[in-house]
Design an enzyme around this catalytic site. Structure first.
Site, mmCIF file in Angstrom:
data_model
loop_
_atom_site.group_PDB
_atom_site.id
_atom_site.type_symbol
_atom_site.label_atom_id
_atom_site.label_comp_id
_atom_site.label_asym_id
_atom_site.label_seq_id
_atom_site.Cartn_x
_atom_site.Cartn_y
_atom_site.Cartn_z
ATOM 1 N N HIS A 1 0.839 -1.198 0.000
ATOM 2 C CA HIS A 1 0.000 0.000 0.000
ATOM 3 C C HIS A 1 0.876 1.250 0.000
ATOM 4 C CE1 HIS A 1 -2.433 -3.267 1.606
ATOM 5 N NE2 HIS A 1 -3.505 -2.582 1.254
ATOM 6 N N GLY B 1 -10.138 5.098 7.439
ATOM 7 C CA GLY B 1 -10.598 3.738 7.728
ATOM 8 C C GLY B 1 -10.725 3.504 9.229
ATOM 9 N N HIS C 1 -3.880 3.882 -3.294
ATOM 10 C CA HIS C 1 -4.047 3.260 -1.975
ATOM 11 C C HIS C 1 -3.298 1.932 -1.800
ATOM 12 C CE1 HIS C 1 -5.926 1.578 1.618
ATOM 13 N NE2 HIS C 1 -6.018 0.472 0.903
ATOM 14 N N GLU D 1 -17.567 -3.619 24.428
ATOM 15 C CA GLU D 1 -16.785 -4.848 24.582
ATOM 16 C C GLU D 1 -15.530 -4.838 23.711
ATOM 17 O OE1 GLU D 1 -20.056 -4.783 23.904
ATOM 18 O OE2 GLU D 1 -20.929 -5.439 25.798
ATOM 19 N N HIS E 1 -29.075 -14.165 25.216
ATOM 20 C CA HIS E 1 -28.049 -14.147 26.260
ATOM 21 C C HIS E 1 -27.509 -15.532 26.602
ATOM 22 C CE1 HIS E 1 -29.297 -10.071 26.547
ATOM 23 N NE2 HIS E 1 -28.609 -9.812 27.642
ATOM 24 N N ARG F 1 -23.298 -18.545 35.671
ATOM 25 C CA ARG F 1 -24.136 -17.658 36.467
ATOM 26 C C ARG F 1 -24.736 -18.439 37.635
ATOM 27 N NH1 ARG F 1 -30.180 -16.463 35.956
ATOM 28 N NH2 ARG F 1 -30.384 -14.609 37.220
HETATM 29 C C1 TPP Z 1 -11.223 -3.971 9.941
HETATM 30 C C2 TPP Z 1 -10.691 -3.796 8.553
HETATM 31 N N1 TPP Z 1 -11.553 -3.733 7.541
HETATM 32 C C3 TPP Z 1 -11.097 -3.606 6.278
HETATM 33 C C4 TPP Z 1 -9.769 -3.546 6.014
HETATM 34 C C5 TPP Z 1 -9.258 -3.465 4.582
HETATM 35 N N2 TPP Z 1 -8.720 -2.109 4.324
HETATM 36 C C6 TPP Z 1 -7.418 -1.858 4.385
HETATM 37 S S1 TPP Z 1 -7.066 -0.264 4.103
HETATM 38 C C7 TPP Z 1 -8.684 0.123 3.871
HETATM 39 C C8 TPP Z 1 -9.096 1.538 3.553
HETATM 40 C C9 TPP Z 1 -8.453 2.478 4.486
HETATM 41 O O1 TPP Z 1 -8.628 3.788 4.114
HETATM 42 P P1 TPP Z 1 -7.772 4.917 4.822
HETATM 43 O O2 TPP Z 1 -7.714 4.649 6.268
HETATM 44 O O3 TPP Z 1 -8.303 6.219 4.404
HETATM 45 O O4 TPP Z 1 -6.313 4.671 4.298
HETATM 46 P P2 TPP Z 1 -5.601 5.299 3.018
HETATM 47 O O5 TPP Z 1 -6.480 4.993 1.834
HETATM 48 O O6 TPP Z 1 -5.478 6.736 3.267
HETATM 49 O O7 TPP Z 1 -4.314 4.582 2.948
HETATM 50 C C10 TPP Z 1 -9.475 -1.003 4.022
HETATM 51 C C11 TPP Z 1 -10.938 -1.027 3.857
HETATM 52 C C12 TPP Z 1 -8.895 -3.601 7.118
HETATM 53 N N3 TPP Z 1 -7.566 -3.564 6.982
HETATM 54 N N4 TPP Z 1 -9.387 -3.698 8.367
#
Ligand code: TPP
Length: 662
Positions: free
Chosen positions: A27, A157, A260, A411, A473, A520
């Site tokens: 990335h 994200g 990305h 949680e 539950h 419980r």
């Molecule tokens: C919980 C989770 N869901 C989905 C992903 C897959 N994923 C990796 S990066 C990304 C997008 C992130 O966007 P951003 O934080 O804006 O990063 P940028 O594009 O600026 O590098 C996703 C959906 C992940 N790593 N973790």
């Protein structure tokens, strides 16, 4: 403009471009877009010593947007951590210290495993809590030996993920003034513009959480330094929103989602290098000024640690008691093994009827008295989870000495924070909720398992015997689902005595999380035929009712079903029945055959095995010769009084006796 930091940022970009291109995976967007932050953060802001990544009073930095791992690897390499260029050249290859996403324990300078978005910043909240707790316990009027900041870098994200809301809300309430989060505000994620899916005002959101919100430009070193200085004032956590361009320096993709998560390609690499003023024929270029800059800075970094060491030595001389306690707090896993071995366990009388959650509270309090570094809390279920510690103050902005954390109804956030406290060092952390809501925290449990850290999860109300609250539950599939996760240890004690041992086993573990599944409902303490059961159970199971050396039938039961199996055995006098309490199925199954055979009472096939657990059959099939020999609950429960629900589901001692008698 700062020539040295420019050389560092340029080198971050160069290493990012080539490492990702060589791996043909990665990335580039974040590291290219935030290279200036890497330079100023590691060069000027962090109080760290690359020569000693485990310096206890270092600032922590968590790359919450873990997909941007080349941000971290390139700056760790440049700033002098033990991460040779060779590893960077092997980015994302098996055995490299530069795995796809940062992984705790593999790479010097990586504070946690990150990549599941939102968890990094949430775990950082736990680290920041730990810092305040440690400072309160050990700093004196004369000497501050604990005084560091926790930083994290998030993208959209992380901010979209619900967990960041959970933990940011708590961080605001707890006024964690030494938590500073950088937000890489490029407004791009994988699908395109984040306007597609997130239009709230992030700044207002964080103001509402009680944070200090600061705004700036990713490409202004002095500005970032000023903002960090500002963030350090005011006694609240801070988010520094830095406007940036994803993929900056890669002209064909910068500013778009194409930057990305894909290598730039051969042409893209050439274009980018030209755009950055680099020679396209040179790979893995590092500007000599970047190395020179950090070689110089490392002298100051080493001095900072040396100064701290001197302060620490003086503090130790003046405060020998505190020093002894400090060493105990910093034992491996947060628990001193010798002290644990000699700890006095609570005792319970045979026949005493007591829920294992209640016995767990007695055990927790006994261990809490011996181990002041044991800290934690529940997601708003202190009473029902029975995790109150007598005399312990609640942790809060005005009581950093408190050891009980009110996590609120969060949680997932709770579990990530508990991981952060554990990772920080100095404490052993636990957290608690209903077993059925383990699903809400599962991704953080997965990270503790992956990171090999021993966070304790207290999970009560462990079966349909919850009763009236009904199927929402009543866990049926949850225990089996926890067992399938590698490196998770599930302990389901069968009575109060076993519960005390389960806590001891939990605290003895150092290399992975422990789930305590607790009832419980009340259970009578039963006599145990294995005189050495307290030791034997450390292999996961022991003989509760021996019957004979050569049983006809051995019942493998867990938790509350051990009592049920004992009752069932009494109903079948015509058979020689053995009852084995399987406190930890996976631990028992990992034993050598000779141990398993000895406990079961014969070689596989020579003794009929019946299993009993108030949950789905999944995982027990390998033990039995016939599927009819598994007593399980393979459907959701019902709402009603516990015993009536059990009878309704055909889950009784009589039913088990019928199976045994066959
Ligand atoms: C919980 C989770 N869901 C989905 C992903 C897959 N994923 C990796 S990066 C990304 C997008 C992130 O966007 P951003 O934080 O804006 O990063 P940028 O594009 O600026 O590098 C996703 C959906 C992940 N790593 N973790």
């Amino acid at each position: 403009m700062n020539k040295e930091l420019d050389a560092v940022a340029l080198s971050v970009r160069s290493l990012t471009i080539d490492a990702i291109q060589k791996a043909n995976s990665g990335h580039p967007g974040l590291p290219l877009g935030a290279a200036e932050l890497a330079a100023v953060l590691y060069g000027k802001i962090l109080r760290h010593n690359p020569a000693n990544p485990s310096w206890l009073d270092r600032d922590r930095f968590v790359l919450s947007a873990g997909h941007g791992s080349m941000f971290l690897y390139s700056i760790l390499h440049l700033s002098g951590y033990d991460l040779p260029l060779e590893d960077i050249k092997n980015f994302r290859q098996i055995g490299s210290r530069c795995p796809g996403h940062p992984e705790y324990g593999y790479t010097p300078g990586v504070e946690m495993t990150a990549g599941p978005l939102g968890q990094g910043v949430s775990t950082a909240v736990g680290m920041a809590i730990a810092e305040t707790m440690l400072a309160d316990r050990f700093n004196t009027a004369e000497q501050k030996i604990v005084d560091h900041y926790t930083y994290a870098l998030v993208g959209e994200g992380c901010l979209m993920e619900g967990i960041s809301s959970e933990t940011s809300s708590l961080a605001g309430t707890l006024k964690l003034g030494k938590l500073i989060v950088f937000y890489d505000e490029n407004k791009i994620s994988i699908d395109g513009s984040t306007d597609l899916s997130m239009t709230e005002d992030i700044g207002k959101r964080y103001e509402a959480y009680g944070w200090q919100v600061l705004r700036g430009d990713m490409y202004d070193y002095d500005g970032i330094e000023r903002l960090v200085a500002e963030a350090k004032k005011g006694g609240r956590p801070s988010i520094i929103m830095l406007k940036s361009i994803i993929g900056k320096g890669a002209p064909t993709v910068a500013g778009s989602n194409k930057a990305h998560g894909a290598p730039l390609g051969p042409d893209g690499c050439v274009d980018s290098k030209k755009c950055l003023g680099l020679d396209p024929s040179v790979n893995f270029f590092v500007a000599p000024e970047a190395y020179a800059y950090f070689a110089e800075r490392c002298k100051a970094f080493a001095k900072a640690e040396a100064d701290w060491n001197a302060t620490f030595a003086a503090w130790s001389a003046k405060n020998p008691d505190k020093r002894a306690q400090w060493d105990a707090f910093h034992a491996d896993g947060g628990i001193d093994a010798a002290a644990l071995e000699s700890a006095k366990l609570p005792t319970f009388a045979a026949g005493e009827s007591i829920a294992t959650r209640t016995a767990s509270n007695t055990a927790l309090n006994a261990f809490a008295a011996d181990f002041p570094g044991l800290v934690g809390g529940s997601a708003d279920l202190q009473g029902p989870n029975a995790v109150g510690i007598k005399g312990a103050a609640a942790y809060g902005p005005a009581s950093r000495g408190g050891r009980y954390i009110h996590f609120g109804v969060r949680e997932f956030g709770m579990a990530a924070i508990a991981n952060g406290i554990q990772l920080h060092g100095g404490f052993r952390s636990f957290c608690a909720t209903f077993l059925v809501f383990a699903d809400y925290l599962r991704p953080a449990l997965r990270l503790s398992a992956l990171m090999k850290i021993p966070t304790v999860f207290v999970l009560t109300h462990d079966s349909i015997y919850v009763g009236e609250d009904g199927p929402t539950h009543q866990p049926v599939e949850t225990i089996a689902s926890l067992r399938v996760m590698p490196n998770v240890r599930v302990l389901r004690p069968a009575d109060a005595e076993e519960t005390a041992i389960a806590w001891k086993m939990a605290l003895a573990r150092k290399d992975g999380p422990i789930c305590l599944a607790l009832t419980r409902q009340n259970i009578a303490v039963f006599p145990k035929d294995d005189p050495d059961w307290k030791r034997t159970v450390e292999c996961g199971a022991y003989v509760a009712l021996k019957g004979t050396d050569r049983p006809d039938v051995t019942v493998l039961a867990t938790g509350s079903e051990v009592s049920m199996a004992l009752a069932a055995a009494a109903l079948v006098p015509q058979k020689k029945v053995r009852v084995v309490s399987v406190m930890s199925k996976e631990l028992f199954e990992s034993q050598p055959e000779v141990i398993r055979d000895a406990i079961v009472g014969g070689k596989k096939g020579s003794v009929r095995i019946v299993t009993a657990e108030a949950g789905v059959r999944s995982g027990w099939e390998g033990w039995v010769a016939s599927p009819d020999d598994i007593l399980s609950i393979d459907r959701f429960g019902e709402s009603g009084p516990a015993n009536k629900v059990a009878a309704h589901l055909g889950f009784t001692a009589e039913k088990l006796a019928e199976i045994i008698a066959k």
